[in-house]
Design an enzyme around this catalytic site. Structure first.
Site, PDB file in Angstrom:
ATOM      1  N   LYS A  85     -33.766 -40.687  65.497  1.00  0.00           N
ATOM      2  CA  LYS A  85     -32.701 -40.866  64.477  1.00  0.00           C
ATOM      3  C   LYS A  85     -33.298 -40.263  63.191  1.00  0.00           C
ATOM      4  CE  LYS A  85     -28.414 -43.137  64.847  1.00  0.00           C
ATOM      5  NZ  LYS A  85     -27.793 -44.706  64.656  1.00  0.00           N
TER       6      LYS A  85
HETATM    7  O1  G3P Z   1     -23.797 -46.205  64.308  1.00  0.00           O
HETATM    8  C1  G3P Z   1     -23.523 -46.422  62.741  1.00  0.00           C
HETATM    9  C2  G3P Z   1     -22.961 -47.708  62.580  1.00  0.00           C
HETATM   10  O2  G3P Z   1     -23.737 -48.756  62.994  1.00  0.00           O
HETATM   11  C3  G3P Z   1     -22.389 -47.622  61.108  1.00  0.00           C
HETATM   12  O3  G3P Z   1     -21.280 -48.400  61.004  1.00  0.00           O
HETATM   13  O4  G3P Z   1     -19.621 -49.788  60.446  1.00  0.00           O
HETATM   14  O5  G3P Z   1     -21.530 -50.132  59.051  1.00  0.00           O
HETATM   15  O6  G3P Z   1     -20.329 -47.893  59.165  1.00  0.00           O
HETATM   16  P1  G3P Z   1     -20.533 -49.045  59.807  1.00  0.00           P
END
Ligand code: G3P
Length: 228
Positions: A85
């Site tokens: 990534k």
């Molecule tokens: O895969 C990306 C994710 O883990 C981020 O999620 O909810 O922290 O924006 P969030």
């Protein structure tokens, strides 16, 4: 459409794997830390082995482009199914597309992550990324229209024949999952708690309860009929 699970929790990965629900796993340094994986190499190797041949995304942990390249190459040696990534830009706004291009040229698979706009998706596709992760929740946090970004991206990739697949990430509700599916996401990566919520419905539970109750009543009646 594929479903990935956005976690480093081995118990959860195992559970959903056995249910036949998941096609891959995504992580990032925050997820690894939250799920108690401090040794990224050890954790990534364990998960990669568990899910093979499905892909496991592991994110670089540096802001320096040269270090990104060497880290990504190192990660990719841990297992055949590791996808590296790489963010769109560094924390200082330096584009990372050159890193993606070199890694893909070397035959590695890149997940171009933290895409928050259609413009970033176009650039990541040009750089040859295998996957491009659109962070739906973080787009909505700023008042953006994430289904529109997803739809535009998927349509554009198809129109111009790019190989990149859109992963919709940053899922915060079952509604986000359904919106992403309707917008044409190739992949949605879901935190385990929302896969559970997606399966559940109180009326399904009630219906099953009723069927079991009636089946038991029928068995009781059969018993009564035999006795008479
Ligand atoms: O895969 C990306 C994710 O883990 C981020 O999620 O909810 O922290 O924006 P969030």
């Amino acid at each position: 459409m594929e479903i990935f699970i956005d976690t480093a929790n081995v118990k959860e990965i195992n559970k959903w794997l056995e249910y036949g629900i998941i096609d891959g796993v995504t992580t990032n340094p925050s997820i690894m830390f939250r799920d108690g994986i401090y040794d990224i190499e050890k954790g990534a190797k364990e998960i990669a082995h568990l899910i093979e041949p499905r892909p496991l995304s592991v994110e670089v942990t540096t802001n320096d482009l040269n270090e990104m390249l060497s880290q990504a190459r190192q990660f990719a040696q841990w297992a055949n199914n590791i996808v590296v990534k790489i963010p769109q830009i560094t924390a200082d706004g330096v584009p990372c597309y050159g890193v993606m291009k070199q890694l893909e040229n070397d035959g590695l698979k890149v997940n171009s992550t933290v895409a928050l706009s259609f413009g970033q998706v176009i650039l990541a596709a040009k750089a040859g990324a295998t996957y491009i992760s659109i962070f739906a929740g973080r787009i909505s946090d700023e008042g953006g229209n994430s289904p529109e970004v997803i739809r535009n991206s998927v349509d554009w990739l198809k129109r111009w024949n790019y190989k990149s697949k859109i992963i919709v990430a940053s899922i915060r509700s079952v509604g986000d999952i359904l919106n992403a599916a309707l917008a044409g996401a190739h992949v949605i990566t879901i935190p385990p708690e929302f896969v559970g919520k997606m399966a559940d419905h109180k009326n399904t539970r009630e219906s099953v309860k009723q069927f079991i109750k009636d089946a038991q009543k029928a068995l009781d009646m059969m018993g009564n009929v035999k006795k008479t």
